[in-house]
Design an enzyme around this catalytic site. Structure first.
Site, short mmCIF file in Angstrom:
data_model
loop_
_atom_site.label_atom_id
_atom_site.label_comp_id
_atom_site.label_asym_id
_atom_site.label_seq_id
_atom_site.Cartn_x
_atom_site.Cartn_y
_atom_site.Cartn_z
N THR A 177 0.82 -1.20 0.00
CA THR A 177 0.00 0.00 0.00
C THR A 177 0.87 1.27 0.00
OG1 THR A 177 -1.59 -1.22 1.28
CG2 THR A 177 -1.67 1.16 1.53
N ARG A 205 -12.64 -8.93 -0.08
CA ARG A 205 -11.79 -8.62 1.09
C ARG A 205 -11.47 -7.12 1.10
NH1 ARG A 205 -6.43 -6.27 1.91
NH2 ARG A 205 -5.52 -7.22 3.74
N GLY A 207 -9.17 -4.30 3.23
CA GLY A 207 -8.07 -4.26 4.18
C GLY A 207 -8.10 -3.02 5.06
N THR A 228 1.24 0.18 6.10
CA THR A 228 1.29 -0.67 4.91
C THR A 228 1.63 -2.08 5.38
OG1 THR A 228 3.65 -0.29 4.58
CG2 THR A 228 2.18 1.20 3.46
N GLY A 231 -2.67 -6.02 6.38
CA GLY A 231 -3.79 -5.22 6.85
C GLY A 231 -4.58 -5.87 7.97
N1 GLY Z 1 -2.34 -2.84 4.06
C1 GLY Z 1 -3.07 -3.06 2.90
C2 GLY Z 1 -3.87 -4.25 2.89
O1 GLY Z 1 -3.71 -5.14 3.74
O2 GLY Z 1 -4.72 -4.34 2.03
#
Ligand code: GLY
Length: 315
Positions: A177, A205, A207, A228, A231
């Site tokens: 991310t 899904r 996040g 990041t 998640g």
């Molecule tokens: N940190 C981003 C995700 O898990 O989608």
């Protein structure tokens, strides 16, 4: 008053100069964060955000993004948004045009994006499609599983996809991310996050990037933070909010980030992948932490000609 500045996670450097141009001319942190993240989302070579992002297990690109404004703690987000290349702008529209809500997902988010007049685009590039097909490595003809009507093929496809989800692990090289945090000349602080989420994730899904407190949190009294990486771990640790709580208690940004990661690391997680975090305070102090050596963040001040990189504390 602190001079404007903008910082971001790995690969945000594609967008930071545009953000700094806005901040230098007296523009808002909200405009700066959106501008930076739009450039990242439009970067087809980046397979973890926007157009060119890696798809879910069914081969569909689903995007999450959010924005949080420090003075009001107003939050706007979209999750599992398909077909719109700049989810950060749709998240901003949620924040500004739909203040009775904070998060729209899936079909509702797409409906809202259409009503706002955002243009659709094909987000799955040939390169991302190739990576998806290779990663799924199906053992049967069900590679065309997104279209097959054969239930045996469907089953084989689902088994391959679920197996892949079970084996989720970090990719080589900078991945994940993108976070952007900006402080403007008026003293406003804004945090933005955009992602295509875990590659080959289960369809639907969402996040931490779309969840206030998990992937994104901003409180002008103390600072902003963003995450990041894994998640689900950030959601369980309420990562970004936990960092800001530590800023409120007097930790410097790097210490606050490292403490949150250390606490998250204690959670049991069979699918553990690295979590990283960044923080910026209203008086311009900044820092970051990561679970792996070599992680950096990028920063531009008003005097920068290009992004400068700072190491994150390794936890
Ligand atoms: N940190 C981003 C995700 O898990 O989608």
């Amino acid at each position: 008053m602190t001079d404007p500045m903008v910082m971001g996670s790995e690969r945000s450097e594609v967008g930071l100069p545009a953000a700094m141009e806005i901040l230098r001319s007296g523009g808002s942190a909200l405009d700066a964060v959106e501008a930076a993240l739009r450039r990242c989302e439009d970067n087809l070579e980046d397979h973890y955000v926007g157009s060119g992002g890696l798809p879910n297990a069914r081969g569909e690109v689903e995007l999450d993004a959010s924005l949080m404004v420090g003075s009001s703690r107003a939050f706007g987000a979209v999750g599992a948004l398909k077909g719109y290349p700049n989810p950060i702008s749709v998240a901003r529209a949620v924040l500004e045009k739909l203040p009775q809500h904070a998060l729209l997902v899936g079909e509702g988010a797409a409906l809202f994006a259409e009503e706002c007049g955002f243009a659709t685009a094909e987000l799955l590039t040939e390169e991302a499609k190739r990576l998806w097909r290779e990663a799924l490595a199906p053992s049967s003809d069900s590679v065309e599983g997104e279209n097959t009507s054969s239930s045996a093929g469907d089953d084989a496809y689902r088994v391959a996809a679920l197996d892949l989800v079970r084996r989720l692990s970090p990719h080589d090289g900078p991945w994940g991310t993108i976070n952007v945090l900006a402080l403007d000349a008026s003293g406003e602080l804004v945090v933005g996050v955009s992602t295509s989420g875990y590659p080959y994730k289960y369809p639907g899904r969402v996040g931490d990037s779309a969840i206030a407190g998990a992937g994104n949190y901003c409180d002008l009294r103390y600072g902003g933070a963003a995450c990041t990486g894994r998640g689900e771990l950030s959601m369980r640790a309420i990562g970004a909010r936990a960092v800001v709580e530590r800023l409120a208690l007097g930790d410097d940004p790097e210490t606050a980030c490292a403490a949150m990661l250390a606490e998250a690391a204690m959670l049991p997680d069979d699918f553990r992948a690295e979590l990283r975090t960044l923080a910026l305070t209203p008086d311009g102090r900044h820092g970051g932490a990561a679970g792996q050596a070599g992680s950096v963040y990028a920063l531009m001040s008003v005097t920068s000609t290009e992004p400068e990189f700072y190491p994150r504390k390794v936890v």
